[in-house]
Design a protein around this motif. Structure first.
Motif, PDB file in Angstrom:
ATOM      1  N   LEU A  18       0.842  -1.196   0.000  1.00  0.00           N
ATOM      2  CA  LEU A  18       0.000   0.000   0.000  1.00  0.00           C
ATOM      3  C   LEU A  18       0.876   1.244   0.000  1.00  0.00           C
ATOM      4  O   LEU A  18       1.920   1.271   0.664  1.00  0.00           O
ATOM      5  N   PRO A  19       0.446   2.302  -0.698  1.00  0.00           N
ATOM      6  CA  PRO A  19       1.204   3.543  -0.626  1.00  0.00           C
ATOM      7  C   PRO A  19       1.038   4.170   0.755  1.00  0.00           C
ATOM      8  O   PRO A  19      -0.039   4.134   1.347  1.00  0.00           O
ATOM      9  N   CYS A  20       2.110   4.704   1.267  1.00  0.00           N
ATOM     10  CA  CYS A  20       2.093   5.312   2.595  1.00  0.00           C
ATOM     11  C   CYS A  20       2.927   6.586   2.518  1.00  0.00           C
ATOM     12  O   CYS A  20       4.151   6.528   2.452  1.00  0.00           O
ATOM     13  N   ASN A  21       2.249   7.732   2.477  1.00  0.00           N
ATOM     14  CA  ASN A  21       2.936   9.022   2.397  1.00  0.00           C
ATOM     15  C   ASN A  21       2.978   9.642   3.780  1.00  0.00           C
ATOM     16  O   ASN A  21       1.950   9.806   4.429  1.00  0.00           O
ATOM     17  N   LEU A  22       4.181   9.979   4.218  1.00  0.00           N
ATOM     18  CA  LEU A  22       4.383  10.477   5.580  1.00  0.00           C
ATOM     19  C   LEU A  22       5.159  11.779   5.563  1.00  0.00           C
ATOM     20  O   LEU A  22       5.953  12.028   4.657  1.00  0.00           O
ATOM     21  N   LEU A  23       4.949  12.574   6.591  1.00  0.00           N
ATOM     22  CA  LEU A  23       5.767  13.754   6.833  1.00  0.00           C
ATOM     23  C   LEU A  23       6.574  13.466   8.092  1.00  0.00           C
ATOM     24  O   LEU A  23       6.009  13.277   9.174  1.00  0.00           O
ATOM     25  N   LEU A  24       7.892  13.386   7.947  1.00  0.00           N
ATOM     26  CA  LEU A  24       8.786  13.155   9.083  1.00  0.00           C
ATOM     27  C   LEU A  24       9.598  14.419   9.282  1.00  0.00           C
ATOM     28  O   LEU A  24      10.499  14.714   8.497  1.00  0.00           O
ATOM     29  N   GLY A  25       9.288  15.156  10.322  1.00  0.00           N
ATOM     30  CA  GLY A  25       9.932  16.452  10.518  1.00  0.00           C
ATOM     31  C   GLY A  25       9.502  17.381   9.398  1.00  0.00           C
ATOM     32  O   GLY A  25       8.334  17.727   9.294  1.00  0.00           O
ATOM     33  N   ILE A  26      10.441  17.745   8.540  1.00  0.00           N
ATOM     34  CA  ILE A  26      10.108  18.585   7.383  1.00  0.00           C
ATOM     35  C   ILE A  26      10.246  17.816   6.075  1.00  0.00           C
ATOM     36  O   ILE A  26      10.131  18.384   4.997  1.00  0.00           O
ATOM     37  N   GLN A  27      10.480  16.514   6.173  1.00  0.00           N
ATOM     38  CA  GLN A  27      10.733  15.684   4.992  1.00  0.00           C
ATOM     39  C   GLN A  27       9.518  14.829   4.655  1.00  0.00           C
ATOM     40  O   GLN A  27       9.011  14.102   5.510  1.00  0.00           O
ATOM     41  N   ASN A  28       9.047  14.922   3.407  1.00  0.00           N
ATOM     42  CA  ASN A  28       7.998  14.027   2.928  1.00  0.00           C
ATOM     43  C   ASN A  28       8.643  12.719   2.500  1.00  0.00           C
ATOM     44  O   ASN A  28       9.666  12.712   1.814  1.00  0.00           O
ATOM     45  N   VAL A  29       8.034  11.617   2.917  1.00  0.00           N
ATOM     46  CA  VAL A  29       8.554  10.291   2.592  1.00  0.00           C
ATOM     47  C   VAL A  29       7.420   9.466   2.009  1.00  0.00           C
ATOM     48  O   VAL A  29       6.328   9.410   2.585  1.00  0.00           O
ATOM     49  N   SER A  30       7.667   8.858   0.872  1.00  0.00           N
ATOM     50  CA  SER A  30       6.687   7.969   0.241  1.00  0.00           C
ATOM     51  C   SER A  30       7.204   6.542   0.322  1.00  0.00           C
ATOM     52  O   SER A  30       8.311   6.243  -0.122  1.00  0.00           O
ATOM     53  N   LEU A  31       6.398   5.687   0.898  1.00  0.00           N
ATOM     54  CA  LEU A  31       6.760   4.281   1.063  1.00  0.00           C
ATOM     55  C   LEU A  31       5.661   3.399   0.499  1.00  0.00           C
ATOM     56  O   LEU A  31       4.524   3.837   0.335  1.00  0.00           O
ATOM     57  N   ARG A  32       6.002   2.163   0.267  1.00  0.00           N
ATOM     58  CA  ARG A  32       5.009   1.145  -0.042  1.00  0.00           C
ATOM     59  C   ARG A  32       5.188   0.069   1.028  1.00  0.00           C
ATOM     60  O   ARG A  32       6.278  -0.501   1.161  1.00  0.00           O
ATOM     61  N   VAL A  33       4.138  -0.159   1.795  1.00  0.00           N
ATOM     62  CA  VAL A  33       4.227  -1.091   2.920  1.00  0.00           C
ATOM     63  C   VAL A  33       3.098  -2.104   2.842  1.00  0.00           C
ATOM     64  O   VAL A  33       2.063  -1.858   2.217  1.00  0.00           O
ATOM     65  N   SER A  34       3.298  -3.224   3.516  1.00  0.00           N
ATOM     66  CA  SER A  34       2.237  -4.232   3.564  1.00  0.00           C
ATOM     67  C   SER A  34       1.094  -3.710   4.441  1.00  0.00           C
ATOM     68  O   SER A  34       1.280  -2.825   5.276  1.00  0.00           O
ATOM     69  N   GLU A  35      -0.054  -4.285   4.243  1.00  0.00           N
ATOM     70  CA  GLU A  35      -1.230  -3.882   5.019  1.00  0.00           C
ATOM     71  C   GLU A  35      -0.991  -4.099   6.512  1.00  0.00           C
ATOM     72  O   GLU A  35      -1.412  -3.298   7.340  1.00  0.00           O
ATOM     73  N   GLN A  36      -0.263  -5.167   6.853  1.00  0.00           N
ATOM     74  CA  GLN A  36       0.025  -5.467   8.254  1.00  0.00           C
ATOM     75  C   GLN A  36       0.969  -4.445   8.869  1.00  0.00           C
ATOM     76  O   GLN A  36       0.908  -4.188  10.067  1.00  0.00           O
ATOM     77  N   GLU A  37       1.853  -3.858   8.066  1.00  0.00           N
ATOM     78  CA  GLU A  37       2.835  -2.895   8.574  1.00  0.00           C
ATOM     79  C   GLU A  37       2.321  -1.463   8.613  1.00  0.00           C
ATOM     80  O   GLU A  37       2.904  -0.627   9.291  1.00  0.00           O
ATOM     81  N   GLU A  38       1.261  -1.167   7.882  1.00  0.00           N
ATOM     82  CA  GLU A  38       0.842   0.225   7.714  1.00  0.00           C
ATOM     83  C   GLU A  38       0.585   0.933   9.043  1.00  0.00           C
ATOM     84  O   GLU A  38       1.082   2.033   9.276  1.00  0.00           O
ATOM     85  N   SER A  39      -0.151   0.310   9.919  1.00  0.00           N
ATOM     86  CA  SER A  39      -0.461   0.935  11.205  1.00  0.00           C
ATOM     87  C   SER A  39       0.815   1.197  12.004  1.00  0.00           C
ATOM     88  O   SER A  39       0.981   2.271  12.598  1.00  0.00           O
ATOM     89  N   CYS A  40       1.720   0.236  12.012  1.00  0.00           N
ATOM     90  CA  CYS A  40       2.977   0.384  12.744  1.00  0.00           C
ATOM     91  C   CYS A  40       3.802   1.529  12.156  1.00  0.00           C
ATOM     92  O   CYS A  40       4.368   2.336  12.893  1.00  0.00           O
ATOM     93  N   VAL A  41       3.864   1.625  10.835  1.00  0.00           N
ATOM     94  CA  VAL A  41       4.632   2.680  10.175  1.00  0.00           C
ATOM     95  C   VAL A  41       4.041   4.048  10.507  1.00  0.00           C
ATOM     96  O   VAL A  41       4.768   4.992  10.827  1.00  0.00           O
ATOM     97  N   ARG A  42       2.737   4.156  10.460  1.00  0.00           N
ATOM     98  CA  ARG A  42       2.093   5.445  10.759  1.00  0.00           C
ATOM     99  C   ARG A  42       2.279   5.828  12.230  1.00  0.00           C
ATOM    100  O   ARG A  42       2.533   6.989  12.554  1.00  0.00           O
TER     101      ARG A  42
END
Length: 96
Positions: free
Chosen positions: A5-29
């Motif tokens: 799944l696509p997972c777009n995050l803002l970490l500090g001032i950096q935008n990060v685009s990841l592709r993660v499994s459905e099981q990992e998405e909650s943990c990543v967020r």
């Protein structure tokens, strides 16, 4: 095979685009939320918005948490193992 799944995050001032499994998405967020809380904490604590300095402190903090957790886990494992051995010795004293 699980789809990523696509997972777009803002970490500090950096935008990060990841592709993660459905099981990992909650943990990543949740991890991203933690990182951003630490960014705000260290910006306030150091009175600095230098992203390199702040992210270095965040990285150090999270690494220390991992090391402390691992050490505490090893200590707990050792204590449980010792207590199990003591119980086995007690039981063996009462066997015929």
């Amino acid at each position: 095979m699980s789809e990523k799944l696509p997972c777009n995050l803002l970490l500090g001032i950096q935008n990060v685009s990841l592709r993660v499994s459905e099981q990992e998405e909650s943990c990543v967020r949740n991890a991203a939320v933690l990182v951003n809380r630490l960014v705000k904490f260290y910006e306030k604590e150091t009175n600095s918005t230098d992203p390199n300095k702040v992210m270095a402190l965040v990285a150090l903090d999270l690494a220390m948490c991992g090391i402390k957790f691992d050490s505490e886990r090893k200590d707990l494992h050792h204590n449980v193992h010792s207590e199990n051995n003591q119980l086995i010795e007690l039981v063996s004293e009462f066997t015929l």
